[in-house]
Write a protein that holds these residues in place. Structure first.
Motif, PDB file in Angstrom:
ATOM      1  N   ALA A  83      -7.239  11.078   4.977  1.00  0.00           N
ATOM      2  CA  ALA A  83      -7.284   9.723   4.356  1.00  0.00           C
ATOM      3  C   ALA A  83      -6.752   9.922   3.098  1.00  0.00           C
ATOM      4  CB  ALA A  83      -8.753   9.152   4.599  1.00  0.00           C
ATOM      5  N   ALA A  84      -7.307  10.836   2.310  1.00  0.00           N
ATOM      6  CA  ALA A  84      -6.676  11.024   0.712  1.00  0.00           C
ATOM      7  C   ALA A  84      -5.327  11.124   0.765  1.00  0.00           C
ATOM      8  CB  ALA A  84      -7.399  12.246   0.162  1.00  0.00           C
ATOM      9  N   SER A  85      -4.569  12.019   1.510  1.00  0.00           N
ATOM     10  CA  SER A  85      -3.196  12.214   1.505  1.00  0.00           C
ATOM     11  C   SER A  85      -2.290  10.896   1.736  1.00  0.00           C
ATOM     12  CB  SER A  85      -2.575  13.254   2.429  1.00  0.00           C
ATOM     13  OG  SER A  85      -2.853  13.090   3.661  1.00  0.00           O
ATOM     14  N   ILE A  86      -2.669  10.152   2.893  1.00  0.00           N
ATOM     15  CA  ILE A  86      -2.119   9.088   3.454  1.00  0.00           C
ATOM     16  C   ILE A  86      -2.403   7.839   2.319  1.00  0.00           C
ATOM     17  CG2 ILE A  86      -2.301   7.004   5.015  1.00  0.00           C
ATOM     18  CD1 ILE A  86      -3.131   9.066   7.171  1.00  0.00           C
ATOM     19  N   ALA A  87      -3.498   7.749   1.634  1.00  0.00           N
ATOM     20  CA  ALA A  87      -3.772   6.798   0.540  1.00  0.00           C
ATOM     21  C   ALA A  87      -2.759   6.951  -0.575  1.00  0.00           C
ATOM     22  CB  ALA A  87      -5.152   7.096   0.332  1.00  0.00           C
ATOM     23  N   ALA A  88      -2.736   8.396  -0.820  1.00  0.00           N
ATOM     24  CA  ALA A  88      -1.804   8.910  -2.257  1.00  0.00           C
ATOM     25  C   ALA A  88      -0.339   8.282  -1.952  1.00  0.00           C
ATOM     26  CB  ALA A  88      -1.889  10.294  -2.351  1.00  0.00           C
ATOM     27  N   ARG A  89       0.085   8.371  -0.483  1.00  0.00           N
ATOM     28  CA  ARG A  89       1.472   8.173  -0.239  1.00  0.00           C
ATOM     29  C   ARG A  89       1.827   6.663  -0.193  1.00  0.00           C
ATOM     30  NH1 ARG A  89       4.904  12.079   0.924  1.00  0.00           N
ATOM     31  NH2 ARG A  89       4.211  14.230   1.464  1.00  0.00           N
ATOM     32  N   VAL A  90       0.662   6.049   0.276  1.00  0.00           N
ATOM     33  CA  VAL A  90       0.626   4.440   0.215  1.00  0.00           C
ATOM     34  C   VAL A  90       0.948   3.986  -0.864  1.00  0.00           C
ATOM     35  CG1 VAL A  90      -0.683   2.403   0.963  1.00  0.00           C
ATOM     36  CG2 VAL A  90      -0.286   4.104   2.628  1.00  0.00           C
ATOM     37  N   SER A  91       0.159   4.670  -1.709  1.00  0.00           N
ATOM     38  CA  SER A  91       0.009   4.031  -3.365  1.00  0.00           C
ATOM     39  C   SER A  91       1.348   4.227  -3.728  1.00  0.00           C
ATOM     40  CB  SER A  91      -1.157   4.633  -3.840  1.00  0.00           C
ATOM     41  OG  SER A  91      -1.328   4.232  -5.327  1.00  0.00           O
ATOM     42  N   SER A  92       1.980   5.393  -3.607  1.00  0.00           N
ATOM     43  CA  SER A  92       3.234   5.856  -4.088  1.00  0.00           C
ATOM     44  C   SER A  92       4.346   4.931  -3.706  1.00  0.00           C
ATOM     45  CB  SER A  92       3.626   7.062  -3.738  1.00  0.00           C
ATOM     46  OG  SER A  92       2.835   8.258  -4.517  1.00  0.00           O
ATOM     47  N   ALA A  93       4.093   4.254  -2.407  1.00  0.00           N
ATOM     48  CA  ALA A  93       5.315   3.572  -1.798  1.00  0.00           C
ATOM     49  C   ALA A  93       4.931   2.062  -2.394  1.00  0.00           C
ATOM     50  CB  ALA A  93       4.896   3.561  -0.381  1.00  0.00           C
ATOM     51  N   VAL A  94       3.744   1.727  -2.493  1.00  0.00           N
ATOM     52  CA  VAL A  94       3.916   0.432  -3.172  1.00  0.00           C
ATOM     53  C   VAL A  94       4.120   0.431  -4.686  1.00  0.00           C
ATOM     54  CG1 VAL A  94       2.006  -1.139  -4.129  1.00  0.00           C
ATOM     55  CG2 VAL A  94       1.791  -0.339  -1.731  1.00  0.00           C
ATOM     56  N   THR A  95       4.030   1.449  -5.204  1.00  0.00           N
ATOM     57  CA  THR A  95       4.476   1.483  -6.769  1.00  0.00           C
ATOM     58  C   THR A  95       6.157   1.504  -6.681  1.00  0.00           C
ATOM     59  OG1 THR A  95       2.564   2.686  -7.536  1.00  0.00           O
ATOM     60  CG2 THR A  95       4.560   3.011  -8.929  1.00  0.00           C
ATOM     61  N   GLU A  96       6.584   2.556  -5.766  1.00  0.00           N
ATOM     62  CA  GLU A  96       7.845   2.145  -5.703  1.00  0.00           C
ATOM     63  C   GLU A  96       8.825   0.900  -5.450  1.00  0.00           C
ATOM     64  OE1 GLU A  96      11.053   4.293  -2.001  1.00  0.00           O
ATOM     65  OE2 GLU A  96       9.461   5.394  -2.536  1.00  0.00           O
ATOM     66  N   ILE A  97       8.009   0.081  -4.612  1.00  0.00           N
ATOM     67  CA  ILE A  97       8.413  -1.175  -4.167  1.00  0.00           C
ATOM     68  C   ILE A  97       8.414  -1.987  -5.352  1.00  0.00           C
ATOM     69  CG2 ILE A  97       8.065  -3.310  -2.851  1.00  0.00           C
ATOM     70  CD1 ILE A  97       7.366  -1.160  -0.470  1.00  0.00           C
ATOM     71  N   ARG A  98       7.054  -2.157  -6.170  1.00  0.00           N
ATOM     72  CA  ARG A  98       6.899  -3.115  -7.250  1.00  0.00           C
ATOM     73  C   ARG A  98       7.801  -2.767  -8.380  1.00  0.00           C
ATOM     74  NH1 ARG A  98       2.273  -3.108  -9.825  1.00  0.00           N
ATOM     75  NH2 ARG A  98       2.609  -5.077 -10.549  1.00  0.00           N
ATOM     76  N   LYS A  99       8.278  -1.365  -8.545  1.00  0.00           N
ATOM     77  CA  LYS A  99       9.122  -0.987  -9.598  1.00  0.00           C
ATOM     78  C   LYS A  99      10.741  -1.285  -9.369  1.00  0.00           C
ATOM     79  CE  LYS A  99       5.853   0.740 -12.272  1.00  0.00           C
ATOM     80  NZ  LYS A  99       5.512   0.107 -13.439  1.00  0.00           N
ATOM     81  N   ASP A 100      10.817  -1.523  -8.079  1.00  0.00           N
ATOM     82  CA  ASP A 100      12.475  -1.480  -7.762  1.00  0.00           C
ATOM     83  C   ASP A 100      13.081  -2.666  -8.359  1.00  0.00           C
ATOM     84  OD1 ASP A 100      14.630  -2.969  -5.731  1.00  0.00           O
ATOM     85  OD2 ASP A 100      14.460  -0.926  -5.354  1.00  0.00           O
ATOM     86  N   PRO A 101      13.969  -2.743  -9.159  1.00  0.00           N
ATOM     87  CA  PRO A 101      14.621  -3.670  -9.980  1.00  0.00           C
ATOM     88  C   PRO A 101      15.120  -5.008  -8.965  1.00  0.00           C
ATOM     89  CG  PRO A 101      15.598  -1.724 -10.546  1.00  0.00           C
ATOM     90  CD  PRO A 101      14.736  -1.196  -9.488  1.00  0.00           C
ATOM     91  N   LEU A 102      15.373  -4.819  -7.659  1.00  0.00           N
ATOM     92  CA  LEU A 102      15.662  -6.021  -6.702  1.00  0.00           C
ATOM     93  C   LEU A 102      14.520  -6.721  -6.615  1.00  0.00           C
ATOM     94  CD1 LEU A 102      17.910  -7.396  -5.094  1.00  0.00           C
ATOM     95  CD2 LEU A 102      17.242  -6.105  -3.290  1.00  0.00           C
ATOM     96  N   PHE A 103      13.625  -5.917  -6.390  1.00  0.00           N
ATOM     97  CA  PHE A 103      12.174  -6.667  -5.908  1.00  0.00           C
ATOM     98  C   PHE A 103      11.658  -7.347  -7.193  1.00  0.00           C
ATOM     99  CE2 PHE A 103       7.535  -6.880  -5.645  1.00  0.00           C
ATOM    100  CZ  PHE A 103       7.548  -7.510  -4.477  1.00  0.00           C
ATOM    101  N   GLN A 104      11.921  -6.922  -8.134  1.00  0.00           N
ATOM    102  CA  GLN A 104      11.478  -7.465  -9.593  1.00  0.00           C
ATOM    103  C   GLN A 104      12.246  -8.909  -9.799  1.00  0.00           C
ATOM    104  OE1 GLN A 104      11.582  -4.500 -12.733  1.00  0.00           O
ATOM    105  NE2 GLN A 104       9.423  -3.625 -11.943  1.00  0.00           N
ATOM    106  N   LYS A 105      13.506  -8.777  -9.606  1.00  0.00           N
ATOM    107  CA  LYS A 105      14.250  -9.839  -9.610  1.00  0.00           C
ATOM    108  C   LYS A 105      13.922 -11.250  -8.852  1.00  0.00           C
ATOM    109  CE  LYS A 105      17.874 -12.093 -11.513  1.00  0.00           C
ATOM    110  NZ  LYS A 105      17.880 -12.056 -13.148  1.00  0.00           N
ATOM    111  N   ILE A 106      13.758 -10.671  -7.439  1.00  0.00           N
ATOM    112  CA  ILE A 106      13.053 -11.439  -6.405  1.00  0.00           C
ATOM    113  C   ILE A 106      11.905 -12.330  -6.857  1.00  0.00           C
ATOM    114  CG2 ILE A 106      12.369 -11.816  -3.959  1.00  0.00           C
ATOM    115  CD1 ILE A 106      14.749  -9.819  -3.400  1.00  0.00           C
TER     116      ILE A 106
END
Length: 195
Positions: A83-106
């Protein structure tokens, strides 16, 4: 063979050009002509692949955001899946999307582009993320690091938890709720749910 390779090259050029145009002026103000011109191809080349800007933008968002699913799936041979390793990867993925310049522009200029994926149907990037989550959850269940339950149900619930953090986290941010705190809380929420 050359036409297929050329077609793939044109497609990537058009996707790159669309990304540049959307980053410059937003989706609503980007036209097929703008994208074709920036890619150095004709409008007919564009229309051979996509019927309109909406279809192109859907493919662009899939290309840009599907990588987050890969970061959930990827791991080295000695990683423990729990559970901990999956949660860490999910959190990283969410951060990756949120920080993406295209996503921020949208989010800043054309948030209505995301509504169909939140209210009506899943997009391909969401399906990629779901498949990655199902795989990891199954693996974690086999090793005893994730609670029992149907992996598809658990994965969908995790994705629903993520939606709020991807789309709305900025509405909660101030000096008491930073990106770092949001990431920590998301990790804890997903880990607690899957443990």
């Amino acid at each position: 063979m050359t036409s297929t390779r050329s077609s793939a090259t044109d497609e990537e050029s058009l996707l790159d050009a669309a990304r540049d145009c959307v980053l410059a002026v937003g989706w609503r103000r980007t036209t097929v002509t703008d994208v074709a011109r920036r890619a150095g191809v004709s409008r007919m080349t564009f229309y051979r692949r996509w019927p309109d800007m909406t279809a192109l933008t859907a493919d662009l968002m899939t290309r840009e955001f599907a990588g987050a699913g890969s970061s959930v799936r990827g791991r080295s041979a000695d990683d423990e899946v729990d559970a901990a390793s999956i949660a860490a990867r999910v959190s990283s993925a969410v951060t990756e999307i949120r920080k993406d310049p295209l996503f921020q522009k949208i989010i800043d200029v054309d948030p209505e582009l995301l509504l169909p994926y939140l209210l009506d149907r899943r997009g391909r990037a969401q399906d990629i993320m779901l498949a990655a989550l199902v795989d990891r959850i199954r693996e974690g269940q086999r090793s005893g690091g994730v609670r029992s339950g149907r992996p598809e149900v658990l994965a969908r619930t995790v994705l629903l938890i993520c939606h709020g953090f991807v789309i709305s986290a900025q509405t909660m941010q101030d000096s008491r709720y930073s990106d770092r705190i949001a990431r920590r809380e998301l990790t804890q929420a997903v880990e607690g749910y899957l443990a």
